[in-house]
Design a protein around this motif. Structure first.
Motif, PDB file in Angstrom:
ATOM      1  N   VAL A 170       0.844  -1.198   0.000  1.00 44.72           N
ATOM      2  CA  VAL A 170       0.000   0.000   0.000  1.00 44.72           C
ATOM      3  C   VAL A 170       0.875   1.242   0.000  1.00 44.72           C
ATOM      4  CG1 VAL A 170      -1.762   1.289   1.261  1.00 44.72           C
ATOM      5  CG2 VAL A 170      -1.869  -1.211   1.204  1.00 44.72           C
ATOM      6  N   ALA A 171       1.933   1.245   0.824  1.00 47.81           N
ATOM      7  CA  ALA A 171       2.851   2.388   0.881  1.00 47.81           C
ATOM      8  C   ALA A 171       3.651   2.518  -0.408  1.00 47.81           C
ATOM      9  CB  ALA A 171       3.789   2.238   2.074  1.00 47.81           C
ATOM     10  N   MET A 172       4.012   1.399  -1.008  1.00 49.77           N
ATOM     11  CA  MET A 172       4.760   1.426  -2.267  1.00 49.77           C
ATOM     12  C   MET A 172       3.953   2.163  -3.342  1.00 49.77           C
ATOM     13  SD  MET A 172       6.071  -1.871  -4.467  1.00 49.77           S
ATOM     14  CE  MET A 172       4.393  -2.395  -4.841  1.00 49.77           C
ATOM     15  N   GLU A 173       2.659   1.867  -3.429  1.00 52.10           N
ATOM     16  CA  GLU A 173       1.807   2.543  -4.406  1.00 52.10           C
ATOM     17  C   GLU A 173       1.653   4.030  -4.065  1.00 52.10           C
ATOM     18  OE1 GLU A 173      -0.969  -1.443  -4.948  1.00 52.10           O
ATOM     19  OE2 GLU A 173      -1.911   0.477  -4.485  1.00 52.10           O
ATOM     20  N   LEU A 174       1.506   4.305  -2.790  1.00 49.12           N
ATOM     21  CA  LEU A 174       1.299   5.695  -2.353  1.00 49.12           C
ATOM     22  C   LEU A 174       2.471   6.584  -2.784  1.00 49.12           C
ATOM     23  CD1 LEU A 174       0.123   6.563   1.275  1.00 49.12           C
ATOM     24  CD2 LEU A 174       1.707   7.998   0.022  1.00 49.12           C
ATOM     25  N   ILE A 175       3.687   6.115  -2.520  1.00 50.89           N
ATOM     26  CA  ILE A 175       4.885   6.884  -2.891  1.00 50.89           C
ATOM     27  C   ILE A 175       4.981   7.042  -4.406  1.00 50.89           C
ATOM     28  CG2 ILE A 175       7.412   6.770  -2.967  1.00 50.89           C
ATOM     29  CD1 ILE A 175       6.429   7.731  -0.305  1.00 50.89           C
ATOM     30  N   ALA A 176       4.643   5.977  -5.133  1.00 46.30           N
ATOM     31  CA  ALA A 176       4.750   6.031  -6.593  1.00 46.30           C
ATOM     32  C   ALA A 176       3.732   6.996  -7.199  1.00 46.30           C
ATOM     33  CB  ALA A 176       4.563   4.629  -7.166  1.00 46.30           C
ATOM     34  N   LYS A 203       9.383   5.068   6.004  1.00 45.46           N
ATOM     35  CA  LYS A 203      10.530   5.601   6.747  1.00 45.46           C
ATOM     36  C   LYS A 203      11.843   5.265   6.058  1.00 45.46           C
ATOM     37  CE  LYS A 203       8.708   7.731  10.323  1.00 45.46           C
ATOM     38  NZ  LYS A 203       8.879   9.194  10.513  1.00 45.46           N
ATOM     39  N   ALA A 204      11.881   4.137   5.337  1.00 48.16           N
ATOM     40  CA  ALA A 204      13.100   3.790   4.604  1.00 48.16           C
ATOM     41  C   ALA A 204      13.337   4.747   3.445  1.00 48.16           C
ATOM     42  CB  ALA A 204      13.010   2.358   4.089  1.00 48.16           C
ATOM     43  N   LEU A 205      12.261   5.163   2.772  1.00 49.95           N
ATOM     44  CA  LEU A 205      12.406   6.050   1.618  1.00 49.95           C
ATOM     45  C   LEU A 205      12.465   7.522   2.005  1.00 49.95           C
ATOM     46  CD1 LEU A 205      11.833   3.443   0.065  1.00 49.95           C
ATOM     47  CD2 LEU A 205      10.370   4.768  -1.469  1.00 49.95           C
ATOM     48  N   ASP A 206      11.697   7.905   3.026  1.00 52.58           N
ATOM     49  CA  ASP A 206      11.675   9.317   3.421  1.00 52.58           C
ATOM     50  C   ASP A 206      11.372   9.420   4.913  1.00 52.58           C
ATOM     51  OD1 ASP A 206      11.380  12.015   3.797  1.00 52.58           O
ATOM     52  OD2 ASP A 206       9.936  12.323   2.193  1.00 52.58           O
TER      53      ASP A 206
END
Length: 515
Positions: A170-176, A203-206
């Motif tokens: 879900v977070a992967m899609e949100l960031i993309a 948190k790993a990405l931002d």
């Protein structure tokens, strides 16, 4: 492939979780759900509000992501033996769908109190269903027994590394999908699987993205764990936000969340109901209480922090709700959205008193008006008034007091809202002593009989009011004639009954209208 993490050290390395989330094969069954702007909410709240629409999944919940990811990692022998899951809702449907797609035999154990609509949804996906007990713990014991006797693999709803990685997509899609900076993401928490998966990825990405976990006030297991420094069980769990009604956060999820969640916000039932209406007004979609939890928390966080001009995301986690609950939600949304105030007012029992009272309220919309003659010279009025703003509630009370009326504000009184508004009556003068209690009845055949068999054969029931809106538990207000010398024996019978209860004999709304 993720290692087994139950009872082992939980991996904390960010690269490990990024790899597992990015490679999770959830799109065999899941949809890439949209991130939609909420224009009405954005204008009203002074921030750019985004809604991550997990309510649009094939089973109307994010849960199939984690269930499928876990089941894809089963060994051939485990697939052949089949799986078992314990759930009264969204996890059950996720496991059933994943099992159908993978050709795996599935047994879903549900409490007997599970609404028929959820049972039918799981049946339609081809899983075998067993109904057991009144509570999740009863069903869980049966699930463990099936796993042991039939050799089936138990698929946990949240406390499993593969489940967490699946939810992290879900977070992967949100960031993309989001363009620009995200200031905060609001995530509902039950056992913590969704929040853990999203938090490790975000948190790993931002690391600057603020992760705000949102829980019901009466089921705040993550808040309790953070305070204690470890997962701890709650004594009682409220059932309205059934998708997040979890007594204890998971061990694995807590290990991932304790250093990644920036804060926890808790919200009331009324605030959740108001958020359901907010979502409908922006999207014309109706989500379940857990689906609106994150937005309810966002609204409270904005009001508390004074945040402005931020980019804020709320995850709408699901939409599996019985239609029959909508009446109750609509009723509670008025208070939760600060659109209605409830007052108990004493007025003179004389010709023209109603007219004078209404003139004092002014040209406001009356949402409810209940009257009860109380004595020769006074009457009791239970009145609901539509509000234009939160400040108007205070202004109305001050106006009424200034006009000489005795006024009690019952807007936040749970008993007044659930029961008294439907029961305005008066005292029973023949009773020597009466004690009043709230109960939660499991919605199953025999619950009332059990109540009467335990309490009705020895104690005189003086009042009984039942309220249910297609939930697993009904709300009951009951009165009993109990002499002071009999209190200990009566309380022993209450404990033997086994239902949740709370004494309300001193509740001011009851004393004004019923005692």
């Amino acid at each position: 492939m993720l290692p087994e993490t139950q009872g082992a050290a939980v991996p904390q390395d960010a690269n490990h979780w990024l790899r597992e989330i990015l490679t999770a094969p959830v799109y065999d069954v899941a949809r890439r759900t949209p991130l939609e702007p909420a224009s009405r909410l954005s204008a009203r709240l002074g921030n750019q509000i985004w809604l991550k629409r997990e309510d649009l999944q094939p089973v109307f919940s994010f849960k199939l992501r984690g269930a499928y990811n876990r089941m894809r990692q089963l060994e051939p022998a485990e697939r052949a033996a089949g799986v078992v899951a314990v759930s009264a809702g969204n996890h059950a449907q996720g496991v059933a769908l994943a099992a159908r797609e993978l050709g795996v035999s599935a047994v879903i154990v549900m409490p007997q109190t599970t609404p028929r609509i959820k049972i039918q949804a799981v049946e339609a996906l081809g899983a075998r269903i067993e109904l057991c007990g009144d509570s999740y713990s009863d069903a869980a014991a049966r699930g463990d027994a099936i796993a042991a006797t039939e050799g089936r693999r138990l698929i946990p709803p949240f406390d499993d590394a593969a489940v967490i990685a699946g939810q992290g997509t879900v977070a992967m899609e949100l960031i993309a999908d989001h363009r620009g900076r995200i200031d905060a993401v609001f995530v509902p928490v039950g056992g913590g699987g969704l929040c853990a998966g999203m938090a490790v990825y975000l948190k790993a990405l931002d690391p600057s993205i603020r992760i705000v976990a949102v829980e019901p006030e009466d089921a705040a297991c993550l808040a309790a764990a953070l305070e204690a420094g470890r997962p701890v069980p709650l004594d009682q769990v409220g059932l309205f936000v059934d998708g997040c009604a979890v007594r204890q956060v998971g061990d694995i999820t807590f290990a991932l969340l304790r250093d990644r969640v920036d804060e926890v916000v808790t919200v009331s039932v009324d605030q959740v109901c108001a958020a359901i209406r907010d979502i409908f007004e922006d999207t014309r979609s109706i989500v379940e209480p857990a689906g609106a939890l994150a937005l309810a928390g966002m609204k409270r966080w904005i009001a508390r922090s004074g945040a402005e001009n931020g980019d804020l995301v709320a995850v709408l986690s699901g939409a599996n709700m019985n239609f029959d609950r909508l009446g109750h939600i609509s009723e509670r949304a008025e208070v939760g959205g600060e659109h209605e105030a409830l007052f108990g007012v004493t007025i003179p029992e004389e010709t023209g008193s109603f007219l004078r009272f209404c003139r004092t309220i002014g040209r406001r919309s009356i949402t409810e008006f209940n009257y009860r003659f109380r004595a020769a010279h006074e009457a009791q009025v239970y009145v609901g008034v539509q509000l234009g703003s939160a400040a108007e509630r205070v202004a109305i009370r001050e106006t009424l007091v200034g006009a000489g009326y005795a006024v009690a504000d019952y807007t936040q009184n749970e008993v007044a809202r659930l029961h008294v508004r439907h029961m305005v009556g008066g005292p029973a003068p023949a009773l020597e002593r009466e004690r009043l209690f709230r109960f939660e009845f499991p919605e199953r055949p025999g619950a009332l009989f059990q109540f009467l068999e335990t309490l009705g054969t020895r104690w005189n029931i003086t009042m009984f009011h039942y309220r249910n809106r297609a939930a697993a538990y009904g709300r009951v207000l009951a009165g009993f004639a109990v002499k002071e010398a009999e209190d200990a024996a009566f309380e022993a019978d209450l404990a033997r009954l086994g239902f949740w209860f709370s004494e309300e004999t001193g509740n001011p709304a009851l004393r004004q209208f019923l005692l």
